[in-house]
Design a protein around this motif. Sequence first.
Motif, mmCIF file in Angstrom:
data_model
loop_
_atom_site.group_PDB
_atom_site.id
_atom_site.type_symbol
_atom_site.label_atom_id
_atom_site.label_comp_id
_atom_site.label_asym_id
_atom_site.label_seq_id
_atom_site.Cartn_x
_atom_site.Cartn_y
_atom_site.Cartn_z
ATOM 1 N N GLY B 20 1.013 -1.178 0.008
ATOM 2 C CA GLY B 20 0.125 -0.014 -0.280
ATOM 3 C C GLY B 20 0.842 1.206 -0.171
ATOM 4 N N LEU B 21 1.738 1.405 0.836
ATOM 5 C CA LEU B 21 2.602 2.311 0.910
ATOM 6 C C LEU B 21 3.405 2.617 -0.280
ATOM 7 C CD1 LEU B 21 4.363 2.318 4.455
ATOM 8 C CD2 LEU B 21 2.560 3.824 3.500
ATOM 9 N N ALA B 22 3.807 1.515 -0.883
ATOM 10 C CA ALA B 22 4.759 1.521 -2.280
ATOM 11 C C ALA B 22 3.907 2.138 -3.363
ATOM 12 C CB ALA B 22 5.088 0.157 -2.578
ATOM 13 N N ALA B 23 2.550 1.927 -3.289
ATOM 14 C CA ALA B 23 1.682 2.417 -4.311
ATOM 15 C C ALA B 23 1.827 3.815 -4.397
ATOM 16 C CB ALA B 23 0.441 1.908 -4.008
ATOM 17 N N TRP B 24 2.065 4.442 -3.198
ATOM 18 C CA TRP B 24 1.951 5.910 -3.329
ATOM 19 C C TRP B 24 3.348 6.429 -4.091
ATOM 20 C CZ3 TRP B 24 -2.004 8.415 -2.970
ATOM 21 C CH2 TRP B 24 -3.114 8.151 -1.941
ATOM 22 N N ILE B 25 4.228 5.653 -4.138
ATOM 23 C CA ILE B 25 5.581 6.106 -4.902
ATOM 24 C C ILE B 25 5.496 5.825 -6.078
ATOM 25 C CG2 ILE B 25 7.926 5.775 -4.676
ATOM 26 C CD1 ILE B 25 7.844 4.857 -1.751
ATOM 27 N N GLN B 26 5.233 4.429 -6.538
ATOM 28 C CA GLN B 26 5.435 3.846 -7.766
ATOM 29 C C GLN B 26 4.202 2.602 -7.742
ATOM 30 O OE1 GLN B 26 5.577 3.579 -11.020
ATOM 31 N NE2 GLN B 26 7.782 4.391 -10.741
ATOM 32 N N GLU B 27 3.311 2.841 -8.521
ATOM 33 C CA GLU B 27 2.154 2.110 -8.678
ATOM 34 C C GLU B 27 2.567 0.712 -9.080
ATOM 35 O OE1 GLU B 27 -1.084 3.524 -8.876
ATOM 36 O OE2 GLU B 27 -2.209 1.759 -8.822
ATOM 37 N N ARG B 28 3.580 0.493 -9.580
ATOM 38 C CA ARG B 28 4.089 -0.947 -10.261
ATOM 39 C C ARG B 28 4.737 -1.923 -9.236
ATOM 40 N NH1 ARG B 28 7.559 0.072 -14.903
ATOM 41 N NH2 ARG B 28 7.057 2.349 -14.468
ATOM 42 N N LEU B 29 5.345 -0.987 -8.052
ATOM 43 C CA LEU B 29 5.911 -2.022 -7.173
ATOM 44 C C LEU B 29 5.127 -2.579 -6.354
ATOM 45 C CD1 LEU B 29 8.281 0.728 -5.431
ATOM 46 C CD2 LEU B 29 8.973 -1.085 -6.740
ATOM 47 N N SER B 30 3.650 -2.558 -6.211
ATOM 48 C CA SER B 30 2.905 -3.215 -5.302
ATOM 49 C C SER B 30 3.054 -4.897 -5.609
ATOM 50 C CB SER B 30 1.661 -2.610 -4.948
ATOM 51 O OG SER B 30 0.901 -2.357 -6.377
ATOM 52 N N TYR B 31 2.742 -5.336 -6.782
ATOM 53 C CA TYR B 31 2.548 -6.359 -7.313
ATOM 54 C C TYR B 31 3.742 -7.262 -7.018
ATOM 55 C CZ TYR B 31 1.960 -10.595 -10.191
ATOM 56 O OH TYR B 31 1.555 -11.640 -10.783
ATOM 57 N N PRO B 32 4.888 -7.076 -7.397
ATOM 58 C CA PRO B 32 6.018 -8.058 -6.867
ATOM 59 C C PRO B 32 6.148 -7.881 -5.178
ATOM 60 C CG PRO B 32 6.936 -5.881 -7.912
ATOM 61 C CD PRO B 32 5.531 -5.777 -8.222
ATOM 62 N N LEU B 33 5.699 -6.953 -4.497
ATOM 63 C CA LEU B 33 5.959 -6.982 -3.193
ATOM 64 C C LEU B 33 4.805 -7.917 -2.675
ATOM 65 C CD1 LEU B 33 6.169 -3.389 -1.851
ATOM 66 C CD2 LEU B 33 7.685 -5.570 -1.246
ATOM 67 N N ALA B 34 3.730 -7.999 -3.286
ATOM 68 C CA ALA B 34 2.617 -8.779 -2.829
ATOM 69 C C ALA B 34 3.023 -10.436 -3.120
ATOM 70 C CB ALA B 34 1.324 -8.395 -3.683
#
Lengths: 95, 498, 81, 274, 182, 134, 107
Positions: B20-34
Amino acid sequence: MIIFFSCVAIGLCLLMALPLVRCLFGPTVLDRLIGVNAIGSKTVVLLLLIGFLYERVDMFVDIALAYAFLNFVAVIAASRYFHKRKGLYEESFMD
Amino acid sequence: MNNYPAILIIAPLLGAFFAGLAAWIQERLSYPLALISLALSTFASVNVLMEVIANGTVHYRMAGWAPPMGIEYRIDLLNAMVLVLVSSIAFLNLLASYQNVEQETHDRAASFYVAYLLFVVGLLGVVATGDLFNLYVLIEITSLTSYTLVALGDRDRAPLASLNYLFIGVIGASFYLLGVGYIYIITGSLNMVDVAGILPNLPGSSTVLVGFILCLLGVWIKMALFPLHVWLPNGYTYAPTAFSRVVAPLMTKVMVYVMIRLMITVFGLEYIFVTLHLSEAVVWLGTIAIVFGGIMALAQKNLKKMLSYIIVCEIGYMVGGAWLGNELGMTGAILHIVNDALMTFALFLALGNIVYKIKDVDYSNLSGLFGKMPWTMAGFVLAAFSIIGVPPTCGFFSKWYLILGAFEAGAYHFAAALLISSLICAVLFFKVFEICFFAPEGNGLSHDNSHGHGDPVIVMDEAPVASLVTLGIVSLALILVGVYSGTIVNTIILPFLR
Amino acid sequence: MLWPIDLIVLTFVIVTAVAAISVRDLLGTAILFSVYSFMMCLLWAVMGAVDVAFTEASVGAGVSTVFFVAAVFSTSRRTKD
Amino acid sequence: MKLLGFIIVCLTGTFLLYGTSDLPDWGDPNSPASLHLSNHYIEKAVAETEVPNLVTAVLADYRGFDTMFETAVVFTAGLACFLLLRDFKPKEDRYYRHVPTGVVLHFKDKARQLRVGTEFEAVDKDWVPSDMVIKTVCRILIPFIQIYALYVVAHGDFSPGGGFQGGVIFGSSFILLAISYNLKTLMKRVSEKFLGIFSAVGVLIYVGIGAIAMVMGGNFLDYSTLAPLLPVNPGHIRALGMLGVEIGVGIAVMAVMAIIYINIVSQGRHDEGL
Amino acid sequence: MVSANGPAQGSESAEKETGFSFFPFLITFVLMFVTWIVLSGKFDALLLGLGVISSLMIAYFFHDLLFPNVKPGVMRVCFKFLQFIPWLILEIVKANFHLLFLVFHPRMKEMIDPHIIVFKTNLKSDLAITTLANSITLTPGTITVTASRDGVFRVHAIDRPSAESLPGVMLEKVANVFGETL
Amino acid sequence: MTEIISLVVAKYNYWLYIVLMMIGLYAMIAKNNLIKKLVGMNIFQTAIILFYVSIGYKTGATIPIIKNAHGSHGAEAAVIHAAEYINPLPHVLMLTAIVVSVATFGVAMALCVRIYQRYQTLEEDELRMRLSEK
Amino acid sequence: MDILVIICLVLGFLFFLGGAVGILRMPDFYSSLHPAGKLDTLGILAMVMGLALYNLHHFSLEAVLVSIKMFLIVFFVFLSSPTATHSIVDAGMRAGLRPWTQKKGKE
């Protein structure tokens, strides 16, 4: 003294019935709002009295204070509705 | 100190908030994190399973307090198996669903992943926990995310379906909570093992009876047993693909697990089958659920809805099997949790691939699908065979155990219902195959014109590779679990039951 | 000496609950609902559950009433029953 | 439906009534519920955690794991409102108000936009001047409400209250700001990004404290292992851990309450409201 | 598409985009900290430290709410305001008994005569107008209906005598407190 | 007669919680308006909370916040008797339950707003009519 | 001291009673706001004053602080109650509710 306090508390409880009647049967929403306001102010005192009955009033003061705050917020919100929307009576009244 | 039981839950939870936090920085980051957090969770759960098989039950004290005071995670063989099942299915589904999520919830995909992770956290927690009230909180977190995610689906109908789901779900969860209250008032404890120790001292207490029935009612509502199933078909049909693929296999199965856990660990089989005389009625209920689910599935014209009714039917298998009152039936029910989760997952994976290409999965739109998506349909056929119960696949074995259990208990109606449902499933799926394979081509394809696949010649137009690979893995698993089902029964289920 | 208060407040709670679901106006329902929360808060204070009373005072009286009014504001007040 | 509902209700009610026949009396000090676990909590909690408020002690320490998920539930609610309602599309109709004369202009086509400045301001469809008395009083009250909210968060150990209640009160101060002025004023002070980040950070603080305890060699959420990190009396460390957790809860709840309110009242557009 | 919306009202963007100013910040901080101590009643280092932190936070972010525009005479206004309060309370108590009498009077409906009166004052600042409005509302018999920015009050009065007493003494007092001309 | 009174005093809390709960359940099943149903849901949940809090109550006990916890002279605090304090565990559970119910309430409100945006009505029969039209 | 407390409480109770009766007896919305808004405020003042006095029986710093807290409630109510009343009246006016007047009542 405790007996006196509990008598006052019971009295206040019974007294709450009158604004409650206004709340239940008030012809318009604003009448109900008056009832809420009145019940709220009685509840604040009642909370303090219960605190005395438990002999732990320092704990109940917090609740009473929060209660006073939030009652205010709720009443302002409800009356603010009418600043923006018209129509005092229930809409189903019309048809 | 072995922290795997905690990591199992914490990894996706932390992953959710970081995503969720990463999405505020860069939308694409959240998928790999999940993805990473779910992989961690799967890894941890496999480790826990290994340890449980090696050393017996794992106890993990949250916050370091001894069990009746604090919350304890008590992971035995059954838990560990379901944990592996849940985390791996969630992981695989996320792997497969990237394109689907992008397609269906384009501008809020990151939030979708966060909610998805929270949903998985809830399921894992429900399976792992050893505390009655903690179970309630986790059920609520699961339900709340699933209401949200269901509502994200079909624009027109999903919010209403979700609201109905919410109302019924809240009633279910509240009944469960009330049941826990009744148990608490009479025992003064919330820990499952502790309660189980106290309950035998209270024979004939009406409070315990009411508490048990309320808990059971709550769980039944959540798992959509026959008269209480009304929320399920609409909810699952209108949910977004990526979510329906995980909720359909897992949610109801986890609730069946909860029921079995309540029966075995908390109240004890003796109380349930000897003191109460409910088993007959519940088995009848399961029978009716199977027949009803099958008939309703026959009446549907939409593939997704048909599969939803098949889930209702399968619930009947497991509930009936668990209440047969003998070891074979219980074994069948537990084995069927695994098998059914895998089968449903495979079916919905294939379905998701189809939906990705063809928006509307009414039967009339399906014609010519075998030519267009051969790999997807191959997986679909395998899963369908498994549901019908064709021997090399896993669905056969659990059904076999269930039928044996039914005969042993003398519940011939249940056995008959199982056979009938196999027949119905066969009819259903062959109808679908017929449409997909043999239906006149022009008919269906002209229907497809609006979606831009209007070529008169059938072109192979497959779903994304990740999705297909996952489908392959799951299909393989279907056969492997089938072949090794004897091993599973002997190393996990029978030791657990004895 | 607390049980008479408890009984009176409990009666009020039930009366408001019935009224809240039978008023033919959603804003009226919102307001009666806030009264209901007030009474609940009082009830819990009487039973000595201070933390629960505090939570109910902050949630029921304040926030959820405001949410309710906000929802009514952005939908409609009309109701048939 | 009404009849069916009535029958179901009667049946359930009778069933539950049957269940009450066996219950211990109301207020009975010797009921099983008041003996088994709770006696341990009441007698030992102060010695073990140094927190006089038993509810907080049980909530944030013995059953801290529950509370973590409870916070996650709150976060989920905020997330749900965002996911369901947030609408990024710009509005079709625009309204501008000429400040000196009070005339409201209405533009229907999307392309035309006025420069908002001293002369024109963007207003809502059903714009009304906000009331000055309410505005002034709320302006004075809001800082007091906020300090009170923070007090409630910080004193969860000694008096009723704690992270959740404090967070709700803080959130309601935002709501009060939005009601007494308008939604734009609130959005100017606390942007959506701020709220979104805070709601996640709050829960993260909670989970983070637990995870740090795990890294330090204890079980998850075992605050006593945090002692080497902080220069305090080791007996007091559990109370401190609870305080940290409560702050996390407070932050998350505050942000989520504001998010829910803003999204519901403006139907996800974040421009006009109550 | 032009539609008129009544007479000109004050600007909605009442909050001026002022930068950070130190003096209001300090006052807010002190006020908040005092409130904290009253609320807390505990004097150990941790809680006091938390108090300082939270007061600083609120003072930093919200000082412009409490003191949007600070003028030199703040202390004097506060002092005079404190003098004003006892008088107000006395007035409230006095008039409340009147209302009490009215409420319990059997022929109440004949005695009351609700009507609305309008009067104009020369008060300028928001605070002064608010104080007057709230004082009018608190003194029984009268409720402020609207109080606009340019000092026009509409008041709902319940009977003749309480209507006649307005604006009168109260206005003078309030004007005196806030140092405004009548 | 006194027996009946004592029975009533001992049990009325449980009876009235059932009444309250049934009111909520009835509203959830039979009411036509979605927001009314929501109110019913909330009443239903509060009834359960009432049940739990009633479990925790002890006659003659005080609220679960220990008095003079740290002793006046830094010495060990006085021995705490469990009978003097109300059972804190149900309160803890109910705090969690209240939070959950508020969260559910918020989500349900959001759903209602969304449904209204799409169909311009909150009445269930009208919604069903709209759905079958399509 | 006790007598003072009792007087305060009884007085406060009287005010509350007046407010409650007034809400029911007054002919219309505007005039019933008069008792509701003000008698209640004064009732709170009187009652809390009595309770705060009683609280000072066991004189200590903490008791004083608790009493000050109670007066914080009073301060708060004095600020918020008239505002709430004003807000309700304003809402009524904007919603177009006609005030009851003597003339109309007689007809």
